[in-house]
Motif scaffolding. Structure first.
Motif, PDB file in Angstrom:
ATOM      1  N   ILE A 289      75.385  42.011  58.787  1.00 50.48           N
ATOM      2  CA  ILE A 289      73.978  42.395  58.829  1.00 50.48           C
ATOM      3  C   ILE A 289      73.791  43.515  57.810  1.00 50.48           C
ATOM      4  N   ILE A 290      72.801  43.391  56.965  1.00 56.27           N
ATOM      5  CA  ILE A 290      72.515  44.481  56.024  1.00 56.27           C
ATOM      6  C   ILE A 290      71.194  45.114  56.423  1.00 56.27           C
ATOM      7  N   SER A 291      71.239  46.412  56.694  1.00 57.34           N
ATOM      8  CA  SER A 291      69.993  47.075  57.083  1.00 57.34           C
ATOM      9  C   SER A 291      69.598  48.062  55.998  1.00 57.34           C
ATOM     10  N   SER A 292      68.355  47.966  55.591  1.00 64.61           N
ATOM     11  CA  SER A 292      67.818  48.965  54.667  1.00 64.61           C
ATOM     12  C   SER A 292      66.491  49.415  55.273  1.00 64.61           C
ATOM     13  N   GLU A 293      65.848  50.354  54.597  1.00 67.39           N
ATOM     14  CA  GLU A 293      64.563  50.837  55.125  1.00 67.39           C
ATOM     15  C   GLU A 293      63.563  49.703  55.232  1.00 67.39           C
ATOM     16  N   ARG A 294      63.661  48.764  54.265  1.00 64.71           N
ATOM     17  CA  ARG A 294      62.644  47.713  54.178  1.00 64.71           C
ATOM     18  C   ARG A 294      62.901  46.538  55.107  1.00 64.71           C
ATOM     19  N   GLU A 295      64.178  46.171  55.251  1.00 65.80           N
ATOM     20  CA  GLU A 295      64.437  44.927  55.980  1.00 65.80           C
ATOM     21  C   GLU A 295      65.836  44.883  56.586  1.00 65.80           C
ATOM     22  N   LYS A 296      66.053  43.855  57.399  1.00 65.54           N
ATOM     23  CA  LYS A 296      67.356  43.588  57.996  1.00 65.54           C
ATOM     24  C   LYS A 296      67.719  42.153  57.616  1.00 65.54           C
ATOM     25  N   LEU A 297      68.872  41.988  56.989  1.00 64.85           N
ATOM     26  CA  LEU A 297      69.248  40.643  56.553  1.00 64.85           C
ATOM     27  C   LEU A 297      70.543  40.238  57.228  1.00 64.85           C
ATOM     28  N   ARG A 298      70.651  38.936  57.532  1.00 60.08           N
ATOM     29  CA  ARG A 298      71.878  38.452  58.147  1.00 60.08           C
ATOM     30  C   ARG A 298      72.420  37.325  57.279  1.00 60.08           C
ATOM     31  N   GLY A 299      73.702  37.320  57.057  1.00 60.10           N
ATOM     32  CA  GLY A 299      74.270  36.256  56.232  1.00 60.10           C
ATOM     33  C   GLY A 299      75.762  36.421  56.099  1.00 60.10           C
ATOM     34  N   ARG A 300      76.326  35.613  55.184  1.00 62.53           N
ATOM     35  CA  ARG A 300      77.768  35.672  54.971  1.00 62.53           C
ATOM     36  C   ARG A 300      78.067  36.500  53.720  1.00 62.53           C
ATOM     37  N   ALA A 301      78.989  37.431  53.841  1.00 62.82           N
ATOM     38  CA  ALA A 301      79.298  38.313  52.712  1.00 62.82           C
ATOM     39  C   ALA A 301      80.053  37.548  51.633  1.00 62.82           C
ATOM     40  N   ILE A 302      79.591  37.686  50.396  1.00 63.00           N
ATOM     41  CA  ILE A 302      80.294  37.025  49.291  1.00 63.00           C
ATOM     42  C   ILE A 302      81.162  38.043  48.539  1.00 63.00           C
ATOM     43  N   GLY A 303      80.574  39.184  48.206  1.00 61.78           N
ATOM     44  CA  GLY A 303      81.303  40.190  47.426  1.00 61.78           C
ATOM     45  C   GLY A 303      80.318  40.978  46.591  1.00 61.78           C
ATOM     46  N   ILE A 304      80.764  41.405  45.394  1.00 65.59           N
ATOM     47  CA  ILE A 304      79.842  42.138  44.523  1.00 65.59           C
ATOM     48  C   ILE A 304      79.677  41.382  43.209  1.00 65.59           C
ATOM     49  N   ASP A 305      78.558  41.634  42.530  1.00 68.64           N
ATOM     50  CA  ASP A 305      78.369  40.973  41.231  1.00 68.64           C
ATOM     51  C   ASP A 305      78.809  41.915  40.110  1.00 68.64           C
ATOM     52  N   ASN A 306      78.521  41.501  38.873  1.00 68.11           N
ATOM     53  CA  ASN A 306      79.032  42.288  37.738  1.00 68.11           C
ATOM     54  C   ASN A 306      78.345  43.623  37.520  1.00 68.11           C
ATOM     55  N   SER A 307      77.313  43.895  38.336  1.00 68.06           N
ATOM     56  CA  SER A 307      76.698  45.215  38.190  1.00 68.06           C
ATOM     57  C   SER A 307      77.054  46.097  39.386  1.00 68.06           C
ATOM     58  N   GLY A 308      77.712  45.511  40.393  1.00 71.69           N
ATOM     59  CA  GLY A 308      78.097  46.295  41.570  1.00 71.69           C
ATOM     60  C   GLY A 308      77.183  46.038  42.769  1.00 71.69           C
ATOM     61  N   ALA A 309      76.183  45.167  42.600  1.00 73.32           N
ATOM     62  CA  ALA A 309      75.292  44.854  43.731  1.00 73.32           C
ATOM     63  C   ALA A 309      76.025  43.952  44.722  1.00 73.32           C
ATOM     64  N   PHE A 310      75.594  44.019  45.989  1.00 71.26           N
ATOM     65  CA  PHE A 310      76.234  43.225  47.043  1.00 71.26           C
ATOM     66  C   PHE A 310      75.618  41.819  47.068  1.00 71.26           C
ATOM     67  N   LEU A 311      76.453  40.808  47.242  1.00 77.19           N
ATOM     68  CA  LEU A 311      75.942  39.434  47.285  1.00 77.19           C
ATOM     69  C   LEU A 311      76.085  38.873  48.692  1.00 77.19           C
ATOM     70  N   LEU A 312      74.978  38.353  49.184  1.00 75.88           N
ATOM     71  CA  LEU A 312      74.943  37.847  50.553  1.00 75.88           C
ATOM     72  C   LEU A 312      74.416  36.416  50.544  1.00 75.88           C
ATOM     73  N   ARG A 313      75.133  35.507  51.233  1.00 74.47           N
ATOM     74  CA  ARG A 313      74.603  34.136  51.348  1.00 74.47           C
ATOM     75  C   ARG A 313      73.787  34.062  52.632  1.00 74.47           C
ATOM     76  N   LEU A 314      72.503  33.853  52.471  1.00 74.71           N
ATOM     77  CA  LEU A 314      71.624  33.812  53.640  1.00 74.71           C
ATOM     78  C   LEU A 314      71.823  32.504  54.410  1.00 74.71           C
ATOM     79  N   GLU A 315      71.270  32.443  55.613  1.00 75.51           N
ATOM     80  CA  GLU A 315      71.497  31.249  56.442  1.00 75.51           C
ATOM     81  C   GLU A 315      70.911  29.977  55.818  1.00 75.51           C
TER      82      GLU A 315
END
Ligand code: BTN
Length: 333
Positions: A289-315
Motif C-alpha cells: 500500500i502506498i500512502s501519500s497526502e493525495r491518495e492511497k494506492l494498492r498494488g504489487r511492488a515492481i521496483g524503481i525506475d531509472n530516475s529512482g521513482a517507485f513502480l507499482l503494478r495496480l490491480e
C-alpha cells in the motif's frame, strides 16, 4: 542559539596517534613535547583537554603519559579518514537540535562539499514528512553530509538512493546480515526499521546548490531508550543481532561506503546504483500500500525506475510511477 562544535585538530590527532603506537606503554613527556613541537605546559593542557573528553590517560612524573582508554565517541580525529577521502571537514556536537538543520546552516554559510556534521544526541531530530526522529544518546549514529554536486535538480533523488545503498552495505559488512531497503530509504531488519534518511535540497531554478543527506542509524541503543509507543515498530543493530558495535569503526566504514556510492553515481551513472539498490530491495512482487497526502494506492511492488521513482503494478494491470509516499506491506491476515 549558537552551538559550538568540536572540529578536527591535527595536533590532537598526532598526539593520540603517538600514544596509541606505544600500545599501552608510557611515552615520555620530553619525547611528546619534542615531536609535537610544543612546550611541556602546552602538552599538559592537551592531555587535560583529552581527559575532559573522556580519554583515560595516566600521567607519571618520570615515565610520561600512557593512554589507558579511548571513549567510543565520534570526535573528528577518531573518524578522520586515513586514505583519500572527501570527508575532511568533520564537526562533532555533543547535543544538537538536528544535524540536518545545523548542516543546512553551515552549508548556507559556505561549508564545503564533504562536510560531515555528527552528534551524540539530537533534541529535535527530524524525519521525513515532518515526523520526529527519536535520537537518544545511546551509542547511535546521527550524521548529516553536505554535498555540492553539479547536477540538475531532477537527479537529486538518486543521491538519496545511493546513500541508502551505502548504509545497507555498511550494515551488511559489519553485522554479516543483509538488511532490507524500503523505498525511498528506510532500512529494516525483520520488517522493523532501524535507519532512515532525510535528504534536503537547496536549489536555484533547476541547479542544485547543495544537498544535505541526513542519516539516522539505531546502532547500540536498547529498546528501553525509546518511548514505549515506538518499541514494537523499530529495532536497533544491537537488538537485532545481540551484539554491540564499535561506533567509530562503523562510521568510518559508512563514510567510505557513502563516498564509493556517490563516486559510482557520478562516474558510472544511476544504473550501477540501481542494481545495488535492488539487491537490498525486499518488497519485489509483494502486495503493498502506498500512502501519500493525495491518495492511497494498492498494488504489487515492481521496483524503481531509472530516475529512482517507485513502480507499482495496480490491480488493473497498469503501472504507476510514484514520486513520494510511504510504502508498506499489506498486512496479511
Ligand atoms: C526518516 O526515516 O523519516 C528519516 C530520518 C532521518 C533521521 C536523521 S538523524 C540525522 C539527521 N538529522 C535529522 O534531524 N534527521 C536526520
Amino acid at each position: 542559539m549558537k552551538v559550538e562544535g568540536i572540529k578536527f585538530q591535527r595536533d590532537i590527532y598526532l598526539l593520540l596517534g603517538r600514544l596509541r603506537s606505544a600500545h599501552g606503554d608510557f611515552v615520555s613527556g620530553e619525547e611528546l613535547s619534542r615531536t609535537q613541537k610544543i612546550s611541556r605546559t602546552a602538552l599538559w593542557k592537551k592531555i587535560n583537554f583529552l581527559r575532559e573528553l573522556g580519554y583515560r590517560i595516566e600521567g607519571h612524573q618520570s615515565k610520561g603519559y600512557k593512554l589507558d582508554l579511548s571513549p567510543d565517541i565520534p570526535y573528528p580525529w577518531e573518524i578522520y579518514p586515513e586514505r583519500d577521502s572527501i570527508w575532511k571537514n568533520i564537526i562533532y556536537y555533543k547535543t544538537i537540535q538536528s544535524t540536518n538543520t545545523q548542516a543546512n546552516l553551515l552549508a548556507s554559510q559556505g561549508a564545503p562539499h564533504g562536510t560531515v556534521v555528527i552528534a551524540e544526541k539530537q533534541t529535535g531530530g527530524r524525519g521525513r514528512v515532518g515526523r520526529i526522529w527519536d535520537s537518544p544518546s545511546a551509542g547511535n549514529v546521527y550524521i548529516s553530509l553536505i554535498l555540492r554536486p553539479d547536477i540538475p535538480l531532477y537527479l537529486s533523488p538518486q543521491f538519496t538512493l545511493a546513500a541508502g545503498v551505502g548504509v545497507a552495505r555498511t550494515v551488511e559488512e559489519v553485522t554479516r546480515l543483509k538488511p532490507e531497503l524500503k523505498w525511498p530509504n528506510d532500512l529494516l531488519f525483520d520488517k522493523k526499521k532501524f535507519s532512515g534518511i532525510l535528504t534536503e535540497l537547496n536549489s536555484e531554478t533547476d541547479r542544485v546548490n547543495f544537498i544535505i543527506v541526513g542519516i539516522g542509524i539505531n546502532l547500540n541503543a536498547d529498546l528501553e531508550d525509546y518511548p514505549e509507543y515506538l518499541r514494537s515498530e523499530i529495532t536497533t543493530l544491537k537488538v537485532a543481532t545481540s551484539k554491540e558495535y564499535n561506533r567509530n569503526r562503523f562510521i568510518q566504514r559508512l563514510l567510505d561506503n557513502l563516498q564509493s556510492m556517490f563516486v559510482a553515481l557520478t562516474e558510472k551513472g544511476f544504473t550501477h546504483v540501481k542494481r545495488k539498490w535492488e539487491e537490498y530491495f525486499g518488497m519485489k512482487d509483494e502486495i503493498v500500500i502506498i500512502s501519500s497526502e493525495r491518495e492511497k494506492l494498492r498494488g504489487r511492488a515492481i521496483g524503481i525506475d531509472n530516475s529512482g521513482a517507485f513502480l507499482l503494478r495496480l490491480e488493473n494491470g497498469s503501472i504507476r510511477r510514484v514520486l513520494s509516499g510511504d510504502v508498506n506491506y499489506l498486512r496479511r491476515e
